[in-house]
Design an enzyme around this catalytic site. Structure first.
Site, PDB file in Angstrom:
ATOM      1  N   HIS A  34       0.818  -1.218   0.000  1.00 48.24           N
ATOM      2  CA  HIS A  34       0.000   0.000   0.000  1.00 48.24           C
ATOM      3  C   HIS A  34       0.852   1.269   0.000  1.00 48.24           C
ATOM      4  CE1 HIS A  34      -4.048  -1.865   0.579  1.00 48.24           C
ATOM      5  NE2 HIS A  34      -3.290  -2.862   0.978  1.00 48.24           N
ATOM      6  N   ASP A  36       2.095   2.327  -3.114  1.00 47.15           N
ATOM      7  CA  ASP A  36       2.091   2.922  -4.465  1.00 47.15           C
ATOM      8  C   ASP A  36       1.180   4.147  -4.563  1.00 47.15           C
ATOM      9  OD1 ASP A  36      -0.227   1.324  -4.440  1.00 47.15           O
ATOM     10  OD2 ASP A  36       0.171   0.376  -6.388  1.00 47.15           O
ATOM     11  N   GLY A 127      -8.663 -13.281  -7.663  1.00 45.12           N
ATOM     12  CA  GLY A 127      -9.015 -12.935  -6.284  1.00 45.12           C
ATOM     13  C   GLY A 127      -7.994 -13.390  -5.258  1.00 45.12           C
ATOM     14  N   SER A 131      -2.921 -10.179  -9.065  1.00 45.73           N
ATOM     15  CA  SER A 131      -3.123  -9.204 -10.147  1.00 45.73           C
ATOM     16  C   SER A 131      -3.604  -9.796 -11.442  1.00 45.73           C
ATOM     17  CB  SER A 131      -1.827  -8.464 -10.441  1.00 45.73           C
ATOM     18  OG  SER A 131      -1.607  -7.528  -9.494  1.00 45.73           O
ATOM     19  N   SER A 132      -4.596 -10.661 -11.358  1.00 48.16           N
ATOM     20  CA  SER A 132      -5.152 -11.178 -12.605  1.00 48.16           C
ATOM     21  C   SER A 132      -5.773 -10.045 -13.422  1.00 48.16           C
ATOM     22  CB  SER A 132      -6.187 -12.267 -12.318  1.00 48.16           C
ATOM     23  OG  SER A 132      -7.167 -11.786 -11.424  1.00 48.16           O
ATOM     24  N   SER A 133      -6.352  -9.054 -12.743  1.00 41.60           N
ATOM     25  CA  SER A 133      -6.998  -7.981 -13.517  1.00 41.60           C
ATOM     26  C   SER A 133      -5.969  -7.129 -14.256  1.00 41.60           C
ATOM     27  CB  SER A 133      -7.888  -7.111 -12.633  1.00 41.60           C
ATOM     28  OG  SER A 133      -7.254  -6.823 -11.428  1.00 41.60           O
ATOM     29  N   ASP A 177       0.662  -2.906 -10.072  1.00 43.08           N
ATOM     30  CA  ASP A 177       0.374  -4.188 -10.728  1.00 43.08           C
ATOM     31  C   ASP A 177       0.572  -4.103 -12.241  1.00 43.08           C
ATOM     32  OD1 ASP A 177      -0.361  -4.654  -8.150  1.00 43.08           O
ATOM     33  OD2 ASP A 177      -2.519  -4.675  -8.529  1.00 43.08           O
TER      34      ASP A 177
HETATM   35  C1  GLA Z   1      -3.555  -3.834  -4.975  1.00 43.94           C
HETATM   36  C2  GLA Z   1      -3.481  -2.604  -5.881  1.00 43.94           C
HETATM   37  C3  GLA Z   1      -2.050  -2.082  -5.956  1.00 43.94           C
HETATM   38  C4  GLA Z   1      -1.467  -1.876  -4.545  1.00 43.94           C
HETATM   39  C5  GLA Z   1      -1.679  -3.125  -3.694  1.00 43.94           C
HETATM   40  C6  GLA Z   1      -1.265  -2.920  -2.253  1.00 43.94           C
HETATM   41  O1  GLA Z   1      -2.829  -4.894  -5.557  1.00 43.94           O
HETATM   42  O2  GLA Z   1      -3.929  -2.931  -7.171  1.00 43.94           O
HETATM   43  O3  GLA Z   1      -2.025  -0.881  -6.697  1.00 43.94           O
HETATM   44  O4  GLA Z   1      -1.998  -0.728  -3.950  1.00 43.94           O
HETATM   45  O5  GLA Z   1      -3.022  -3.546  -3.700  1.00 43.94           O
HETATM   46  O6  GLA Z   1       0.104  -2.770  -2.149  1.00 43.94           O
END
Ligand code: GLA
Length: 391
Positions: A34, A36, A127, A131-133, A177
């Site tokens: 958290h 970014d 989920g 970062s699949s999205s 991501d």
């Molecule tokens: C998700 C968000 C990222 C980042 C993380 C936490 O993956 O897509 O941008 O904020 O949470 O580090």
């Protein structure tokens, strides 16, 4: 995976030859939880779990999209992107908003977006915080770049993929991501400064394996809590800037300045800010350690990051903590922490290669024993970033 997608394309569009293929990886985040959206540092690694798109470019201004993993199909006219409905006037299903949002973002930037018939799918668990999205967004962005014959600087491609998620899907994520999916490099983590978007790749420690430990839980509050964290961080900055006018984001705050001005914040805002300030430092320390090949220090920073996410940022949950505790008690584990946004999903573990099998058996049994849930324990390899090519 590639062959399975090609077969799925032939089934979905029997009379059409595919012309292009693209691939974009998921990621784990070794450190930088958290940070970014606070304009700080992150340290993700692109992994060998990816989304593929197989597509045929067409002159017709129409997107016909098939999500192979769920067997659903949608058709959208390019003229209807802004309105966000399909050819029949129905609102787009959520899965379709990712690729369609990318087309919308690229067009908004004045780039040529071709009509396509496309099938996409892959092996990034959905989920789980991998970062699949972002992988879907980046795979489509790379595909349209290849088809359109234009070329954006790679960071711009990542920014447009993020814009699609922020504005079209409506998820207020940071840049990590999409950036990792574009810029991944096998054998390396990526140090990214989320403010300047300056980045470099840093070698992963030799003799170690990254293990994803999926708790197989996902808490519904994840996205609302995510947005709450973003708001809390902005609120902390707003209050602190009364006395510290140079502060634009938590990234600008030193530990000393935070302590001196603690009275401006309530306990929750202080805890959030403390996490972000410390986490930024941990990323930079970990990069130094990686350059020395010092896995023990990186692992230790990962453990501290998890504790901070659990106690200060409050983005962990029972299942993630159970998985984390199971991991760090094993001698082959250098370190572990939750990855992604938290509230379920997976932990990322840095493990001594020689102890891998025993580690996997151990956390599987311990986690199952504590929670009654069968986890997915997945050793992963670091991977290169997205590509697209003509078939
Ligand atoms: C998700 C968000 C990222 C980042 C993380 C936490 O993956 O897509 O941008 O904020 O949470 O580090």
């Amino acid at each position: 995976m590639r062959d399975a997608l090609l077969r799925a394309f032939r089934r979905a569009f029997p009379d059409i030859e595919p012309t292009h293929i693209s691939r974009a990886p998921g990621r784990v985040n070794l450190l930088g939880a958290h940070t970014d959206y606070n304009e700080g540092y992150v340290l993700p690694v692109a992994i060998d779990r990816a989304v593929y798109v197989v597509a045929a470019a067409s002159d017709e201004p129409l997107l016909e999209l098939v999500a192979a993993d769920i067997g659903e199909r949608v058709a959208v006219r390019l003229a209807d992107l802004e309105a966000g409905h399909d050819v029949e006037g129905s609102p787009l299903p959520r899965w379709a908003r990712y690729p369609v949002g990318v087309a919308w973002a690229l067009l908004g930037r004045g780039l040529a977006v071709w009509g396509i018939r496309a099938v996409f799918g892959g092996d990034v668990p959905i989920g789980s915080g991998l970062s699949s999205s972002a992988a879907v967004e980046v795979a489509f962005a790379a595909l349209w770049q290849e088809i359109g014959g234009w070329e954006l600087p790679s960071s711009e491609l990542a920014k447009l993929a993020r814009l699609a998620e922020n504005e079209y899907v409506g998820v207020g994520c940071g840049i990590m991501d999409q950036f990792a999916s574009v810029h991944g490099r096998a054998g390396h983590a990526i140090l990214l400064d989320s403010r300047s978007l300056e980045w470099e790749s840093v070698p992963l420690p030799p003799g170690t394996i990254i293990v994803v430990a999926d708790t197989r839980t996902h808490h519904e509050l994840a996205s609302s809590e995510y947005n709450t964290r973003v708001r809390q961080c902005h609120e902390a900055v707003r209050r602190l800037s009364e006395r510290l006018p140079g502060i634009r984001a938590l990234r600008d705050l030193t530990p000393e300045a935070l302590e001196r001005n603690r009275d401006l914040l309530d306990d929750t805002l202080y805890a959030r800010a403390r996490h972000v300030v410390d986490e930024n430092r941990r990323v930079l320390e970990a990069v130094e350690a990686l350059r020395r090949g010092d896995a023990a220090t990186v692992g230790d920073l990962m453990k501290r990051s998890h504790i901070s996410s659990r106690d200060l940022y409050e983005t962990s949950c029972e299942e993630l903590d159970a998985m984390w505790e199971a991991a760090i008690e094993h001698p082959a584990c250098y370190g572990a922490r939750l990855t992604g946004a938290g509230f379920g999903g997976a932990t990322v573990n840095l493990v001594l290669a020689e102890g891998l099998d025993d580690f996997v058996a151990h956390i599987r049994a311990r986690y199952r024993g504590k929670t009654g849930i069968e986890p997915a324990i997945i050793p992963v390899e670091s991977a290169d970033g997205a590509w697209a090519s003509a078939l």
